[in-house]
Design an enzyme around this catalytic site. Sequence first.
Site, PDB file in Angstrom:
ATOM      1  N   HIS A 266       0.851  -1.192   0.000  1.00 28.35           N
ATOM      2  CA  HIS A 266       0.000   0.000   0.000  1.00 28.35           C
ATOM      3  C   HIS A 266       0.880   1.233   0.000  1.00 28.35           C
ATOM      4  CE1 HIS A 266      -3.196   2.784   1.141  1.00 28.35           C
ATOM      5  NE2 HIS A 266      -4.033   1.851   0.738  1.00 28.35           N
ATOM      6  N   ASP A 320      -7.739  -5.704   0.070  1.00 30.85           N
ATOM      7  CA  ASP A 320      -8.213  -6.540  -1.032  1.00 30.85           C
ATOM      8  C   ASP A 320      -7.904  -8.021  -0.865  1.00 30.85           C
ATOM      9  OD1 ASP A 320      -9.348  -4.429  -2.313  1.00 30.85           O
ATOM     10  OD2 ASP A 320      -7.491  -3.876  -3.319  1.00 30.85           O
TER      11      ASP A 320
HETATM   12  N1  ACO Z   1       4.021  -7.711  -4.380  1.00 31.49           N
HETATM   13  C1  ACO Z   1       5.371  -7.766  -4.489  1.00 31.49           C
HETATM   14  N2  ACO Z   1       6.176  -6.737  -4.222  1.00 31.49           N
HETATM   15  C2  ACO Z   1       5.597  -5.594  -3.835  1.00 31.49           C
HETATM   16  C3  ACO Z   1       4.206  -5.463  -3.704  1.00 31.49           C
HETATM   17  C4  ACO Z   1       3.400  -6.590  -3.991  1.00 31.49           C
HETATM   18  N3  ACO Z   1       2.070  -6.532  -3.896  1.00 31.49           N
HETATM   19  N4  ACO Z   1       3.918  -4.211  -3.308  1.00 31.49           N
HETATM   20  C5  ACO Z   1       5.084  -3.568  -3.207  1.00 31.49           C
HETATM   21  N5  ACO Z   1       6.111  -4.407  -3.518  1.00 31.49           N
HETATM   22  C6  ACO Z   1       7.543  -4.078  -3.516  1.00 31.49           C
HETATM   23  C7  ACO Z   1       7.885  -3.270  -4.772  1.00 31.49           C
HETATM   24  O1  ACO Z   1       8.210  -4.106  -5.843  1.00 31.49           O
HETATM   25  C8  ACO Z   1       9.023  -2.428  -4.280  1.00 31.49           C
HETATM   26  O2  ACO Z   1      10.167  -3.236  -4.266  1.00 31.49           O
HETATM   27  P1  ACO Z   1      11.607  -2.608  -4.695  1.00 31.49           P
HETATM   28  O3  ACO Z   1      11.867  -1.547  -3.665  1.00 31.49           O
HETATM   29  O4  ACO Z   1      12.549  -3.770  -4.627  1.00 31.49           O
HETATM   30  O5  ACO Z   1      11.420  -2.038  -6.071  1.00 31.49           O
HETATM   31  C9  ACO Z   1       8.669  -2.149  -2.827  1.00 31.49           C
HETATM   32  O6  ACO Z   1       7.803  -3.214  -2.421  1.00 31.49           O
HETATM   33  C10 ACO Z   1       7.964  -0.824  -2.633  1.00 31.49           C
HETATM   34  O7  ACO Z   1       6.771  -0.849  -3.387  1.00 31.49           O
HETATM   35  P2  ACO Z   1       6.239   0.314  -4.330  1.00 31.49           P
HETATM   36  O8  ACO Z   1       5.754  -0.303  -5.622  1.00 31.49           O
HETATM   37  O9  ACO Z   1       7.219   1.427  -4.415  1.00 31.49           O
HETATM   38  O10 ACO Z   1       5.030   0.802  -3.497  1.00 31.49           O
HETATM   39  P3  ACO Z   1       3.911   1.728  -4.061  1.00 31.49           P
HETATM   40  O11 ACO Z   1       3.507   2.586  -2.945  1.00 31.49           O
HETATM   41  O12 ACO Z   1       4.277   2.398  -5.321  1.00 31.49           O
HETATM   42  O13 ACO Z   1       2.796   0.672  -4.465  1.00 31.49           O
HETATM   43  C11 ACO Z   1       0.859  -0.536  -4.662  1.00 31.49           C
HETATM   44  C12 ACO Z   1       1.635   0.456  -3.808  1.00 31.49           C
HETATM   45  C13 ACO Z   1       0.660   0.020  -6.084  1.00 31.49           C
HETATM   46  C14 ACO Z   1      -0.526  -0.722  -4.028  1.00 31.49           C
HETATM   47  C15 ACO Z   1       1.643  -1.865  -4.713  1.00 31.49           C
HETATM   48  O14 ACO Z   1       1.867  -2.336  -3.417  1.00 31.49           O
HETATM   49  C16 ACO Z   1       0.922  -2.933  -5.538  1.00 31.49           C
HETATM   50  O15 ACO Z   1       1.004  -2.914  -6.769  1.00 31.49           O
HETATM   51  N6  ACO Z   1       0.176  -3.869  -4.874  1.00 31.49           N
HETATM   52  C17 ACO Z   1      -0.559  -4.876  -5.576  1.00 31.49           C
HETATM   53  C18 ACO Z   1      -1.891  -4.316  -6.059  1.00 31.49           C
HETATM   54  C19 ACO Z   1      -2.874  -4.077  -4.916  1.00 31.49           C
HETATM   55  O16 ACO Z   1      -3.074  -4.944  -4.064  1.00 31.49           O
HETATM   56  N7  ACO Z   1      -3.513  -2.885  -4.935  1.00 31.49           N
HETATM   57  C20 ACO Z   1      -4.528  -2.530  -3.925  1.00 31.49           C
HETATM   58  C21 ACO Z   1      -4.126  -1.314  -3.155  1.00 31.49           C
HETATM   59  S1  ACO Z   1      -5.297  -0.973  -1.914  1.00 31.49           S
HETATM   60  C22 ACO Z   1      -6.552  -0.251  -2.718  1.00 31.49           C
HETATM   61  O17 ACO Z   1      -6.444   0.346  -3.765  1.00 31.49           O
HETATM   62  C23 ACO Z   1      -7.900  -0.364  -2.095  1.00 31.49           C
END
Ligand code: ACO
Length: 384
Positions: A266, A320
């Site tokens: 998140h 989710d």
């Molecule tokens: N699975 C695997 N790795 C992850 C995940 C995940 N779900 N979420 C974050 N990471 C990792 C990233 O790859 C990143 O790794 P790195 O530093 O080695 O590159 C690190 O954790 C930081 O993550 P970011 O992508 O920078 O976090 P950001 O704040 O941009 O992303 C997001 C948040 C888009 C929600 C992301 O966690 C994601 O894509 N999750 C999956 C989709 C999801 O469940 N969305 C629902 C959100 S809640 C809602 O909208 C109600």
Amino acid sequence: MSQGFMTNVAVHKGLDNIFIKHTALSNIEGDKGRLYYLGYPIEELAEYSTYEEVCFLLLNRRLPTKSELQDFARKLRKERNVPENVLKIIKELPRDAPMVSVLRASLDILSLYDGDAERNDVQAWMNVAVRIISKIATLVAAVYRLKKGLEPVDPNPSLSHSANFLYMSTGRLPTPLESKVMDVGFILHAEHELPASSTAALVVASTLSDLYSAISAGVSALKGPLHGGANERALEMLLEIGSPEKAEDYVDQQLSAGKKIMGFGHRVYKTFDPRAVIFKRYLELLSDAKKDYRFLHLANKLEEAVVRALGSKSVFPNIDLYSGPVFHLLGLEKEIFTPMFAAARSVGWIAHVLEYWEDNRLIRPRAVYVGPAPRRYVSLNERL
Ligand code: ACO
């Protein structure tokens, strides 16, 4: 060759940590995993409140008295029907189009039938707010049933907002536990500060466009898989994994392929999303009631594996992971998840717009130009 003109300007990609308004509506303490609406902890609202009361709270920024709540719930109930013409048009829309897109189109059509839509005063905004919150639930249920080749079900005035939504979607009267779980689902999705959808609604509202247009923008932003679309994907993922023993391997495979795992991570929560914790408890209650533990056991195993692998990157379950299985056990199919999220969040979008309009400023960010330096236009004939 490209040439920058403002190379020393910081670009806030994704608007990370950019604050664009003051709000009294909700407060997310991302590092502690806490969420409050108007200062009330989400856990207490989920346990003791109702969606109708939460809507009043968000629109009026205070809890209602008993008679105010009765009056507000009555207004919502009165607005449940959508105009016959709107239903007629919706029935003609393509059944294979994504449900969220059909919902957005339906809302746009509904706006054309609302005499208050273009009025620009607080009373009209409140009328439209109640109408949107109430009718969007009816629209979602109708669009869902039409997609399944079924006739829409008329609203049932004896049921609460969310129980009626479940009834209109499934066509059967929910049990008291199912009604409570649906209501908790609506409460947990009602508001969440400024995710992409609320921001999109604000961008549109800041031009002094109308409430329907702002909500339509919110629905459009919610459609994406990184936002509202994630709950559908999370359920698909659980169905694909199939059994708890396969959870660990699935996580390893996804991570080594550089893929994200749905239902985790998140932008703001850097620990457990409190809504996931609440939903997990309701998933346990529903699993007990239905004697169906498939999703509960699998989600638990997945949670363990992901937290072990990614906890150090602050990646924990978000809402989710558990909302998909909960809704599935309520008898709802994944196509309705995002539209249902939109129905519940409509109040949050509206509340943010109304709050923003009290001190409106056109939202107009800048982009740092990195294109070519000024040069002469080359006529088509001279181009090689
Ligand atoms: N699975 C695997 N790795 C992850 C995940 C995940 N779900 N979420 C974050 N990471 C990792 C990233 O790859 C990143 O790794 P790195 O530093 O080695 O590159 C690190 O954790 C930081 O993550 P970011 O992508 O920078 O976090 P950001 O704040 O941009 O992303 C997001 C948040 C888009 C929600 C992301 O966690 C994601 O894509 N999750 C999956 C989709 C999801 O469940 N969305 C629902 C959100 S809640 C809602 O909208 C109600």
